[in-house]
Design an enzyme around this catalytic site. Structure first.
Site, PDB file in Angstrom:
ATOM      1  N   ASP A 145       0.869  -1.165   0.000  1.00 31.31           N
ATOM      2  CA  ASP A 145       0.000   0.000   0.000  1.00 31.31           C
ATOM      3  C   ASP A 145       0.916   1.229   0.000  1.00 31.31           C
ATOM      4  O   ASP A 145       2.115   1.131   0.261  1.00 31.31           O
ATOM      5  CB  ASP A 145      -0.966  -0.010   1.195  1.00 31.31           C
ATOM      6  CG  ASP A 145      -2.174   0.900   0.934  1.00 31.31           C
ATOM      7  OD1 ASP A 145      -2.101   1.761   0.033  1.00 31.31           O
ATOM      8  OD2 ASP A 145      -3.199   0.779   1.640  1.00 31.31           O
TER       9      ASP A 145
HETATM   10  C1  BGC Z   1      -4.994   3.313  -0.146  1.00 27.39           C
HETATM   11  C2  BGC Z   1      -5.036   2.287  -1.260  1.00 27.39           C
HETATM   12  C3  BGC Z   1      -4.811   2.992  -2.582  1.00 27.39           C
HETATM   13  C4  BGC Z   1      -3.509   3.761  -2.534  1.00 27.39           C
HETATM   14  C5  BGC Z   1      -3.201   4.490  -3.816  1.00 27.39           C
HETATM   15  C6  BGC Z   1      -3.775   4.215  -0.210  1.00 27.39           C
HETATM   16  O1  BGC Z   1      -3.924   5.288   0.645  1.00 27.39           O
HETATM   17  O2  BGC Z   1      -5.059   2.651   1.097  1.00 27.39           O
HETATM   18  O3  BGC Z   1      -6.261   1.614  -1.249  1.00 27.39           O
HETATM   19  O4  BGC Z   1      -4.836   2.054  -3.622  1.00 27.39           O
HETATM   20  O5  BGC Z   1      -3.576   4.715  -1.493  1.00 27.39           O
HETATM   21  O6  BGC Z   1      -4.006   5.591  -3.987  1.00 27.39           O
END
Ligand code: BGC
Length: 737
Positions: free
Chosen positions: A279
């Site tokens: 993540d």
């Molecule tokens: C989120 C993810 C997301 C990523 C990219 C993170 O803050 O938890 O679900 O895919 O950001 O935007």
């Protein structure tokens, strides 16, 4: 059909075609297909990847193991998504452009594009319908390709352990089998469009409060039978190209450097061949993360600052990370690119077809709105007889609500939406949709801010439809199940003025409804997508017979939940009636900034299992949902591997019933009373009966044996329950094994 769509779509299609040449001219160039033997499409992806890896220099290898920074930071190499896996032009490997796309492709407006907003994933789960889930994924996959993305960052399957989690709308409810099967079909649909699918957030990121510092504590048995079972089903059935590890810790280690989760379970036990992607900024170390099974750091940073850039090179030199592991990381990325089709058939870029997306979105909304209550058959409304309707609250004159954070889709004509900004409403007007259904009726709107005036309008009308809502988003949880602002007060006042009150809920998950006994009907439409109002009107007026069933239990109050207060947050603020207008968002909880444990002492008792084990009556049980017709169940014949029974439509309308099969395990298993083990959605004409057989997968009847580190189907007596909800199972039988 198309003539009905608003002028926004026509404008978007036109705008899109004008912009498309310019937009895609700026998008990264396609690679020249080189002559290397790995370009032989007849070879298996793993073999092709091996051939490429042999050709790569160490710097080339490292360059694909980390992104270059999110969004703007990527500069020219970005297509506007949240991240990029860089390509290797020399070898004909294109960059992999990653776009958030939980409920539709994010951030389209910024690049002059359009993307369809689908109903929330939790709504999709409420349809209990595998072909619809496949179609949901197809829409996203198609629109990703149209916008020249190679990979989705979507398909959340975190279990709804915490009904106040701000991201529940992106997930598929509280039951691991329903959630796992729903997300599996979604990812299959998405990958059918030749883009790379992703399942996230692995694992146990079940609340947003303190998501970077919370440490989830659970035994292996409990994890495997609950949260990890949802991942197991969805990953094994859909074989996603990527799995995204989450921010939180699990039993002491961050999920992105958790050897048990990544190496042992995901890769070894489940045989996952794809890429573990972090993540965003969830890579906390270099050697530890690489050796625990993380393959790709996102969004990363230029090599000198990335954990999987120069730092990884040092770790290799120091002997902390063997070259064989680096090659495995690289291999996984490249084999996934080949297996998905993005190398052989690169997305070329096209204007998104807004009509096609809207049609699917509306169908999904119609199949996923749950009729919770319908006293005295108040619904469906008879357009020929209704004379006056008061429409009250929640911007119901103009729009429907969408969910926020990285799942946010930009509204048509509304411009780009900001992460953490105000809730975004989509132009789909319940007022207009109701007026279109009942052209002779007087249909008036009141925003509900002045409760007395709204109640007066309700009193003067034949019936009232009150819209309540709760905006939710990544990054924060709801402080409470209570609707924010004056909304409970508003519903109570309207219902007191006119008992023919229908409440429409636009929420990301469960809400408390202290007024439920005083209203005539209630319907949960979640965040219903770009044609939400049109779908709702079809249900209200009976053009569509509702068939959805709750994918989560609705508790009466926070006090009835396993944890009345969310871990790491301050106690919920006292509601201040009338101080906040109906449409306002929830106050963000105060975060506790020191690391803390999230000790899920309820263990196996997630959702309905908690309420049934503890003998607590919720507001609405998991699996509950009404129809405009009625169904009768008979003739159960149960075995350990399948059950057969008959469902009859005993009413006057055609309808669909989601017939649910639950099992109670032998007493020695020490499990909650019932667990979902299968279901069948059955379409029935009035008076029609169908006999169906539901296969039972042995794993769903098993417990997880920690000593054997495997599933175990115990000997003993199993109870089988069949019916229309987890609390209404008229057919029961016992089966010996
Ligand atoms: C989120 C993810 C997301 C990523 C990219 C993170 O803050 O938890 O679900 O895919 O950001 O935007």
């Amino acid at each position: 059909m198309r003539g009905k769509y608003s002028r926004w779509y026509a404008a978007i299609a036109l705008l899109g075609s004008v912009l498309v040449a310019g937009v895609f001219a700026q998008a990264p160039q396609r690679q020249q297909a080189p002559k290397g033997p790995w370009m032989d499409k007849s070879l298996p992806p793993d073999q092709r990847a091996d051939l490429v890896v042999k050709e790569m220099t160490l710097d080339e290898k490292l360059s694909i193991l980390h992104g270059r920074g999110g969004f703007q930071a990527e500069g020219a190499i970005s297509n506007g998504g949240a991240g990029v896996v860089q390509g290797v032009p020399r070898l004909g490997l294109p960059p992999i452009q990653l776009a958030d796309s939980a409920v539709g492709v994010r951030a389209a407006a910024e690049r002059g594009r359009y993307a369809t907003l689908l109903p929330s994933t939790v709504a999709l789960a409420a349809a209990w319908d595998s072909s619809l889930a496949f179609e949901y994924g197809e829409v996203i996959g198609r629109e990703l390709r149209d916008q020249q993305y190679q990979a989705s960052l979507g398909a959340g399957v975190n279990l709804m352990r915490e009904p106040r989690n701000g991201r529940n709308f992106e997930y598929a409810g509280e039951d691991p089998v329903l959630a796992g099967k729903t997300v599996a079909q979604l990812v299959k649909g998405l990958q059918s469009q030749k883009v790379i699918g992703d399942i996230k957030h692995y694992a146990l990121n079940d609340q947003e409060t303190g998501r970077n510092i919370g440490n989830v504590k659970l035994s292996k048995r409990v994890m495997r039978e609950t949260d990890l079972l949802a991942f197991e089903i969805s990953i094994l059935e859909s074989q996603p190209g990527m799995v995204m590890c989450s921010y939180n810790k699990v039993n002491g280690d961050f999920a992105c450097e958790n050897d048990y989760l990544l190496n042992q379970l995901l890769k070894k036990t489940w045989g996952f061949k794809g890429v573990v992607v972090s993540d965003w900024n969830a890579t906390h170390s270099t050697a530890k993360a690489a050796m625990a099974g993380l393959d790709c750091e996102q969004p990363g940073a230029p090599a000198e600052r990335a954990r999987f850039g120069d730092a990884l090179k040092k770790a290799i030199d120091a002997g902390e990370v063997p070259m064989s592991r680096v090659d495995d990381m690289v291999h996984r990325i490249i084999r996934t690119a080949f297996a998905s089709g993005v190398v052989d058939e690169p997305p070329l870029g096209r204007v998104v077809d807004p009509f096609r997306g809207a049609e699917s979105s509306q169908k999904i909304a119609e199949q996923s709105s749950v009729l919770l209550k319908n006293a005295n058959a108040l619904l469906p409304l008879d357009a020929a007889r209704v004379q006056s309707i008061a429409i009250i609250g929640s911007k119901a004159d103009t729009s429907v609500l969408s969910g926020g954070g990285s799942a946010q889709v930009d509204p048509p004509g509304g411009g780009a939406s900001r992460f953490g900004g105000p809730a975004v409403w989509f132009p789909s007007s319940p007022l207009k949709a109701v007026r279109a259904k009942a052209p002779k009726a007087k249909v008036e709107f009141h925003d509900g801010v002045d409760v007395k005036a709204a109640a007066a309008l309700a009193k003067a009308s034949q019936l009232a439809i009150v819209f309540v809502n709760e905006p939710t988003t990544e990054g924060r949880d709801m402080p409470s199940l209570n609707l924010s602002g004056n909304q409970n007060e508003l519903v109570s006042a309207v219902a007191a003025a006119n008992p023919r009150t229908i409440v429409v809920l636009e929420t990301g998950g469960p809400a408390a409804m202290p007024w439920i006994d005083s209203v005539g009907a209630a319907i949960e439409i979640w965040y219903p997508g770009v044609k939400g109002a049109e779908a709702l009107a079809n249900i209200l007026f009976g053009d569509v017979n509702p068939s959805a069933k709750l994918p989560a239990t609705f508790a009466k109050s926070d006090a009835d939940l396993p944890h009345p207060v969310i871990f790491g947050s301050a106690p919920p603020p006292t509601p201040t009636p009338a101080a906040v207008p109906a449409a306002a968002g929830a106050a963000p909880p105060r975060f506790q900034m020191t690391p803390f444990d999230i000790d899920y002492t309820e263990g196996l008792k997630v959702g309905y299992k908690w309420f049934q084990a503890e003998n607590k009556q919720p507001l609405f049980y998991f699996g509950h949902g009404l129809s405009y017709t009625t169904f009768a169940y008979s003739g159960l014949k149960a075995g350990i591997d399948s059950v057969t029974f008959t469902v009859r439509n005993t009413g006057k309308r055609a309808g669909a019933e989601v017939a649910q099969v639950y099992a109670g395990l032998p007493a020695a298993a020490n499990e909650p009373p019932k667990r979902l083990v299968g279901w069948e959605k059955i379409q029935l004409a009035p008076g029609e009966s169908k006999t169906v057989t539901v296969k039972l997968e042995p794993k769903f009847l098993s417990i997880f044996n920690e000593e054997k580190d495997d599933w175990e189907l115990l000997a003993g007596e199993y109870r089988i329950f069949v019916g229309g909800s987890s609390a209404d199972t008229p057919l029961t039988a016992s089966v010996k094994r």
